[in-house]
Design a protein around this motif. Structure first.
Motif, PDB file in Angstrom:
ATOM      1  N   VAL A   1       0.845  -1.202   0.000  1.00 36.91           N
ATOM      2  CA  VAL A   1       0.000   0.000   0.000  1.00 36.91           C
ATOM      3  C   VAL A   1       0.875   1.245   0.000  1.00 36.91           C
ATOM      4  N   ARG A   2       1.970   1.208   0.767  1.00 35.79           N
ATOM      5  CA  ARG A   2       2.896   2.347   0.781  1.00 35.79           C
ATOM      6  C   ARG A   2       3.429   2.633  -0.617  1.00 35.79           C
ATOM      7  N   LEU A   3       3.828   1.583  -1.325  1.00 36.42           N
ATOM      8  CA  LEU A   3       4.397   1.756  -2.658  1.00 36.42           C
ATOM      9  C   LEU A   3       3.359   2.292  -3.634  1.00 36.42           C
ATOM     10  N   ARG A   4       2.168   1.738  -3.583  1.00 37.96           N
ATOM     11  CA  ARG A   4       1.124   2.190  -4.511  1.00 37.96           C
ATOM     12  C   ARG A   4       0.706   3.629  -4.197  1.00 37.96           C
ATOM     13  N   ASP A   5       0.580   3.950  -2.908  1.00 42.10           N
ATOM     14  CA  ASP A   5       0.193   5.310  -2.550  1.00 42.10           C
ATOM     15  C   ASP A   5       1.290   6.305  -2.938  1.00 42.10           C
ATOM     16  N   THR A   6       2.535   5.864  -2.895  1.00 40.57           N
ATOM     17  CA  THR A   6       3.621   6.737  -3.347  1.00 40.57           C
ATOM     18  C   THR A   6       3.478   7.042  -4.833  1.00 40.57           C
ATOM     19  N   GLY A   7       3.103   6.035  -5.617  1.00 35.76           N
ATOM     20  CA  GLY A   7       2.836   6.268  -7.039  1.00 35.76           C
ATOM     21  C   GLY A   7       1.725   7.280  -7.235  1.00 35.76           C
ATOM     22  N   ARG A   8       0.685   7.179  -6.420  1.00 42.39           N
ATOM     23  CA  ARG A   8      -0.416   8.143  -6.507  1.00 42.39           C
ATOM     24  C   ARG A   8       0.075   9.550  -6.187  1.00 42.39           C
ATOM     25  N   ARG A   9       0.946   9.647  -5.193  1.00 47.79           N
ATOM     26  CA  ARG A   9       1.444  10.954  -4.780  1.00 47.79           C
ATOM     27  C   ARG A   9       2.396  11.555  -5.820  1.00 47.79           C
ATOM     28  N   VAL A  10       3.169  10.730  -6.493  1.00 46.06           N
ATOM     29  CA  VAL A  10       4.005  11.232  -7.596  1.00 46.06           C
ATOM     30  C   VAL A  10       3.119  11.847  -8.663  1.00 46.06           C
ATOM     31  N   PHE A  11       2.065  11.119  -9.044  1.00 42.31           N
ATOM     32  CA  PHE A  11       1.136  11.607 -10.056  1.00 42.31           C
ATOM     33  C   PHE A  11       0.503  12.924  -9.617  1.00 42.31           C
ATOM     34  N   GLN A  12       0.014  12.973  -8.370  1.00 46.24           N
ATOM     35  CA  GLN A  12      -0.683  14.164  -7.897  1.00 46.24           C
ATOM     36  C   GLN A  12       0.232  15.372  -7.812  1.00 46.24           C
ATOM     37  N   PHE A  13       1.479  15.143  -7.369  1.00 44.49           N
ATOM     38  CA  PHE A  13       2.419  16.251  -7.292  1.00 44.49           C
ATOM     39  C   PHE A  13       2.685  16.823  -8.678  1.00 44.49           C
ATOM     40  N   ALA A  14       2.899  15.950  -9.646  1.00 38.85           N
ATOM     41  CA  ALA A  14       3.184  16.413 -11.008  1.00 38.85           C
ATOM     42  C   ALA A  14       2.016  17.190 -11.592  1.00 38.85           C
ATOM     43  N   MET A  15       0.791  16.740 -11.334  1.00 36.50           N
ATOM     44  CA  MET A  15      -0.380  17.407 -11.879  1.00 36.50           C
ATOM     45  C   MET A  15      -0.673  18.718 -11.162  1.00 36.50           C
ATOM     46  N   ASP A  16      -0.428  18.760  -9.849  1.00 41.93           N
ATOM     47  CA  ASP A  16      -0.719  19.959  -9.064  1.00 41.93           C
ATOM     48  C   ASP A  16       0.400  20.993  -9.131  1.00 41.93           C
ATOM     49  N   HIS A  17       1.645  20.526  -9.336  1.00 43.55           N
ATOM     50  CA  HIS A  17       2.801  21.425  -9.324  1.00 43.55           C
ATOM     51  C   HIS A  17       3.678  21.166 -10.550  1.00 43.55           C
ATOM     52  N   PRO A  18       3.155  21.398 -11.757  1.00 45.46           N
ATOM     53  CA  PRO A  18       3.909  21.056 -12.970  1.00 45.46           C
ATOM     54  C   PRO A  18       5.221  21.815 -13.113  1.00 45.46           C
ATOM     55  N   ALA A  19       5.276  23.072 -12.652  1.00 47.67           N
ATOM     56  CA  ALA A  19       6.521  23.835 -12.785  1.00 47.67           C
ATOM     57  C   ALA A  19       7.611  23.244 -11.904  1.00 47.67           C
ATOM     58  N   GLU A  20       7.256  22.882 -10.678  1.00 51.09           N
ATOM     59  CA  GLU A  20       8.231  22.266  -9.785  1.00 51.09           C
ATOM     60  C   GLU A  20       8.658  20.898 -10.316  1.00 51.09           C
ATOM     61  N   TYR A  21       7.693  20.137 -10.825  1.00 49.92           N
ATOM     62  CA  TYR A  21       8.014  18.821 -11.395  1.00 49.92           C
ATOM     63  C   TYR A  21       8.943  18.980 -12.593  1.00 49.92           C
ATOM     64  N   HIS A  22       8.674  19.989 -13.418  1.00 54.25           N
ATOM     65  CA  HIS A  22       9.529  20.254 -14.575  1.00 54.25           C
ATOM     66  C   HIS A  22      10.963  20.512 -14.135  1.00 54.25           C
ATOM     67  N   LEU A  23      11.128  21.303 -13.093  1.00 58.96           N
ATOM     68  CA  LEU A  23      12.466  21.637 -12.626  1.00 58.96           C
ATOM     69  C   LEU A  23      13.209  20.390 -12.143  1.00 58.96           C
ATOM     70  N   ILE A  24      12.470  19.439 -11.572  1.00 56.93           N
ATOM     71  CA  ILE A  24      13.088  18.232 -11.031  1.00 56.93           C
ATOM     72  C   ILE A  24      13.378  17.202 -12.122  1.00 56.93           C
ATOM     73  N   TYR A  25      12.400  16.965 -12.997  1.00 55.16           N
ATOM     74  CA  TYR A  25      12.498  15.809 -13.887  1.00 55.16           C
ATOM     75  C   TYR A  25      12.647  16.109 -15.373  1.00 55.16           C
ATOM     76  N   ILE A  26      12.369  17.328 -15.827  1.00 60.62           N
ATOM     77  CA  ILE A  26      12.396  17.578 -17.262  1.00 60.62           C
ATOM     78  C   ILE A  26      13.442  18.629 -17.600  1.00 60.62           C
ATOM     79  N   TYR A  27      14.342  18.900 -16.660  1.00 62.05           N
ATOM     80  CA  TYR A  27      15.320  19.972 -16.859  1.00 62.05           C
ATOM     81  C   TYR A  27      16.192  19.753 -18.093  1.00 62.05           C
ATOM     82  N   SER A  28      16.494  18.494 -18.424  1.00 65.17           N
ATOM     83  CA  SER A  28      17.435  18.225 -19.519  1.00 65.17           C
ATOM     84  C   SER A  28      16.897  18.680 -20.875  1.00 65.17           C
ATOM     85  N   LYS A  29      15.572  18.883 -20.974  1.00 64.48           N
ATOM     86  CA  LYS A  29      14.979  19.346 -22.228  1.00 64.48           C
ATOM     87  C   LYS A  29      14.897  20.872 -22.286  1.00 64.48           C
TER      88      LYS A  29
END
Length: 224
Positions: free
Chosen positions: A97-125
């Motif tokens: 459950v911890r692992l699955r809920d973490t996946g949910r939280r990754v998704f929610q963070f990216a959708m709610d905070h796209p600029a912050e997610y971009h800085l973390i994961y899409i910087y190379s582009k």
């Protein structure tokens, strides 16, 4: 499950409360984050930062050597917010459950905070972020270690049947962040609801292939 071990990976810095009584360095970082979210890194100057925080144009240099040093602090802040969100899954005792809920939280963070997610994961582009790659990569390594611990907990409990937990973690993160990066960069052909369904179907198919008992068939597990 050692929650202290998980938390120790990322609690070196704590997220400050936005208050006038904050130390100047924290107020500068908060203001720099606001400027970044409003106009990107190109809009961030030390002069504007000083003006935004009510100090002189030279005052930020008493806390940051230059703009690059400031941007590294912004990256740190984004990653702190990200991992602070992920740590919410530690409330569950069941490692699956911890692992699955973490996946949910990754998704929610990216959708709610796209600029912050971009800085973390899409910087190379983004050419404006390439020089900060080393800083980002260090944080990503900590993020991978965190996720690997969650996966290893599942394997050690006999709930996840894999020979190589690191390879499993890499493949899972590649799928999760690959889908999110494609969607957030406008390269998917679907709306948000369709994408959410695709994301969950993909994550469920991947996890269920290696779980001893598919998630939805496990008794007493919450529907995440």
């Amino acid at each position: 499950m050692n929650c202290t071990l998980y938390s120790s990976l990322t609690t070196e810095h704590s997220l400050p409360t936005v208050e006038p009584s904050l130390p100047l360095r924290d107020r500068l970082i908060n203001a720099a984050m606001d400027i970044y979210l409003e106009g990107g890194l190109g809009a961030l100057t030390m002069r504007d930062l000083g003006k935004r925080t009510g100090v002189s144009a030279m005052a930020p240099y008493s806390h940051f050597d230059n703009k690059d040093d400031l941007v590294s602090s912004i990256v740190d802040r984004c990653f702190e917010q990200y991992l602070d969100e992920l740590r919410g899954a530690l409330k569950y005792d069941d490692p699956v459950v911890r692992l699955r809920d973490t996946g949910r939280r990754v998704f929610q963070f990216a959708m709610d905070h796209p600029a912050e997610y971009h800085l973390i994961y899409i910087y190379s582009k983004d050419p404006t972020l390439e020089k900060y790659g080393e800083t980002v990569d260090m944080r990503l390594a900590a993020g991978f270690q965190y996720m690997h611990l969650l996966v290893k907990d599942c394997a050690d409990a006999g709930e996840l049947i894999v020979d190589n937990t690191e390879a499993f973690t890499l493949a899972m993160l590649g799928m999760v962040h690959g889908l999110l990066a494609l969607y957030l960069s406008g390269r998917m052909w679907m709306g948000s609801q369709e994408f959410e369904q695709l994301f969950w179907n993909s994550l469920s198919l991947y996890m269920d292939k290696y779980l001893k008992v598919p998630y939805d068939e496990r008794p007493g597990t919450p529907q995440l």
